[in-house]
Design a protein around this motif. Structure first.
Motif, PDB file in Angstrom:
ATOM      1  N   LEU A 106      29.334   1.778  44.741  1.00 44.47           N
ATOM      2  CA  LEU A 106      29.780   0.420  44.451  1.00 44.47           C
ATOM      3  C   LEU A 106      28.674  -0.604  44.709  1.00 44.47           C
ATOM      4  O   LEU A 106      28.541  -1.578  43.976  1.00 44.47           O
ATOM      5  N   ALA A 107      27.864  -0.352  45.749  1.00 42.29           N
ATOM      6  CA  ALA A 107      26.793  -1.306  46.051  1.00 42.29           C
ATOM      7  C   ALA A 107      25.867  -1.485  44.849  1.00 42.29           C
ATOM      8  O   ALA A 107      25.459  -2.607  44.532  1.00 42.29           O
ATOM      9  N   GLY A 108      25.565  -0.386  44.167  1.00 54.32           N
ATOM     10  CA  GLY A 108      24.709  -0.453  42.979  1.00 54.32           C
ATOM     11  C   GLY A 108      25.386  -1.245  41.868  1.00 54.32           C
ATOM     12  O   GLY A 108      24.765  -2.094  41.212  1.00 54.32           O
ATOM     13  N   ASP A 109      26.654  -0.981  41.652  1.00 55.73           N
ATOM     14  CA  ASP A 109      27.406  -1.711  40.615  1.00 55.73           C
ATOM     15  C   ASP A 109      27.442  -3.202  40.942  1.00 55.73           C
ATOM     16  O   ASP A 109      27.336  -4.049  40.051  1.00 55.73           O
ATOM     17  N   ILE A 110      27.612  -3.514  42.223  1.00 60.09           N
ATOM     18  CA  ILE A 110      27.664  -4.919  42.649  1.00 60.09           C
ATOM     19  C   ILE A 110      26.329  -5.610  42.358  1.00 60.09           C
ATOM     20  O   ILE A 110      26.293  -6.711  41.811  1.00 60.09           O
ATOM     21  N   ARG A 111      25.233  -4.937  42.678  1.00 61.79           N
ATOM     22  CA  ARG A 111      23.912  -5.554  42.434  1.00 61.79           C
ATOM     23  C   ARG A 111      23.688  -5.773  40.948  1.00 61.79           C
ATOM     24  O   ARG A 111      23.169  -6.804  40.537  1.00 61.79           O
ATOM     25  N   ARG A 112      24.090  -4.808  40.133  1.00 63.11           N
ATOM     26  CA  ARG A 112      23.916  -4.957  38.679  1.00 63.11           C
ATOM     27  C   ARG A 112      24.775  -6.103  38.152  1.00 63.11           C
ATOM     28  O   ARG A 112      24.334  -6.910  37.346  1.00 63.11           O
ATOM     29  N   GLN A 113      26.005  -6.177  38.622  1.00 62.42           N
ATOM     30  CA  GLN A 113      26.936  -7.166  38.065  1.00 62.42           C
ATOM     31  C   GLN A 113      26.644  -8.590  38.562  1.00 62.42           C
ATOM     32  O   GLN A 113      26.749  -9.549  37.799  1.00 62.42           O
ATOM     33  N   PHE A 114      26.303  -8.714  39.843  1.00 61.30           N
ATOM     34  CA  PHE A 114      26.158 -10.051  40.431  1.00 61.30           C
ATOM     35  C   PHE A 114      24.692 -10.480  40.568  1.00 61.30           C
ATOM     36  O   PHE A 114      24.421 -11.607  40.968  1.00 61.30           O
ATOM     37  N   ALA A 117      23.140  -8.401  46.126  1.00 63.64           N
ATOM     38  CA  ALA A 117      24.236  -8.319  47.101  1.00 63.64           C
ATOM     39  C   ALA A 117      24.517  -9.716  47.655  1.00 63.64           C
ATOM     40  O   ALA A 117      25.677 -10.100  47.855  1.00 63.64           O
ATOM     41  N   GLU A 118      23.465 -10.489  47.867  1.00 67.58           N
ATOM     42  CA  GLU A 118      23.632 -11.826  48.439  1.00 67.58           C
ATOM     43  C   GLU A 118      24.459 -12.727  47.521  1.00 67.58           C
ATOM     44  O   GLU A 118      25.317 -13.485  47.973  1.00 67.58           O
ATOM     45  N   ARG A 119      24.210 -12.636  46.226  1.00 70.85           N
ATOM     46  CA  ARG A 119      25.001 -13.443  45.278  1.00 70.85           C
ATOM     47  C   ARG A 119      26.463 -13.022  45.282  1.00 70.85           C
ATOM     48  O   ARG A 119      27.362 -13.853  45.179  1.00 70.85           O
ATOM     49  N   PHE A 120      26.669 -11.707  45.350  1.00 72.26           N
ATOM     50  CA  PHE A 120      28.054 -11.218  45.444  1.00 72.26           C
ATOM     51  C   PHE A 120      28.722 -11.798  46.683  1.00 72.26           C
ATOM     52  O   PHE A 120      29.832 -12.326  46.618  1.00 72.26           O
ATOM     53  N   VAL A 148      35.504 -11.098  41.231  1.00 68.63           N
ATOM     54  CA  VAL A 148      36.104 -11.561  42.473  1.00 68.63           C
ATOM     55  C   VAL A 148      37.304 -12.430  42.103  1.00 68.63           C
ATOM     56  O   VAL A 148      37.182 -13.327  41.281  1.00 68.63           O
ATOM     57  N   VAL A 149      38.447 -12.123  42.696  1.00 69.64           N
ATOM     58  CA  VAL A 149      39.649 -12.916  42.428  1.00 69.64           C
ATOM     59  C   VAL A 149      40.367 -13.176  43.761  1.00 69.64           C
ATOM     60  O   VAL A 149      40.140 -12.472  44.740  1.00 69.64           O
TER      61      VAL A 149
END
Ligand code: MN
Length: 196
Positions: A106-114, A117-120, A148-149
């Motif tokens: 998930l950490a990788g997906d988060i970095r790609r999407q956002f 990690a800091e932006r997420f 994010v909801v």
């Protein structure tokens, strides 16, 4: 959705499964007293309210939690309690310090999407701070995208639920009183150890 063994077929009567880690395992970030009352008090109450509501609804007794939480066929008392169980289980599972799961990617997906990690975290923490009154911030996957909801009370948002923070005051009042930001920062430390 983060599932525990057996969740796919779990139905009425629901039971409060063992937490799977010690109430003191998240010290000093999430304190033992809060964990204990949250799990054995609040979550256990949602489970017994759900069972009481379902006792009067034989037609719903074979349905799994996720269906009960979102089905328009389910009475409000059932939906609300099922949401309370589902959201709390996700919350406690995400904090499990022993978790070994495919969501580590998930950490990788988060970095790609956002972007990072800091932006997420910036978006997630703002969302959690913005909840007016009781509710949650969630990270979900919907139509292949992470987003994010927020949700009020025990509403379960549509989509695949990946991560949530409970911002009801009972989740932090014993340790942090009115300082929601301090609680979210402490919770974030626990989650970063598990996911990042
Ligand atoms: Mn709670």
């Amino acid at each position: 959705m983060l599932l525990r063994g057996g969740d796919a077929v779990e139905h009425y009567p629901f039971v409060n499964l063992p937490l799977g880690y010690g109430f003191d395992a998240l010290e000093p970030y999430i304190d033992e007293a809060t964990m204990r009352v949250h799990y054995e008090g609040h979550l256990a109450n949602y489970i017994s309210s759900l069972n009481s509501a379902l006792e009067k609804c034989p037609a719903l007794q074979n349905l799994p939690l996720c269906t009960l939480a979102s089905s328009p066929r389910a009475p409000e008392a059932v939906r609300r309690s099922a949401g309370g169980v589902l959201n709390h289980r996700l919350y406690f599972d995400c904090m499990n310090p022993y978790r070994k799961e495919p969501e580590l990617s998930l950490a990788g997906d988060i970095r790609r999407q956002f972007g990072s990690a800091e932006r997420f975290w910036s978006e997630f923490v703002s969302a959690a701070m913005s909840v007016f009154g009781s509710g949650y911030a969630f990270l979900i996957r919907r139509n292949g995208s992470l987003c994010v909801v927020t949700a009020a009370n025990q509403t379960v948002p549509p989509g695949e639920l990946l991560l949530c923070v409970d911002v009801w005051e009972h989740a932090y009042y014993l340790k942090h009183q009115n300082r929601r930001a301090d609680y979210i920062a402490a919770w974030r430390t626990v989650i970063e150890k598990n996911f990042f």
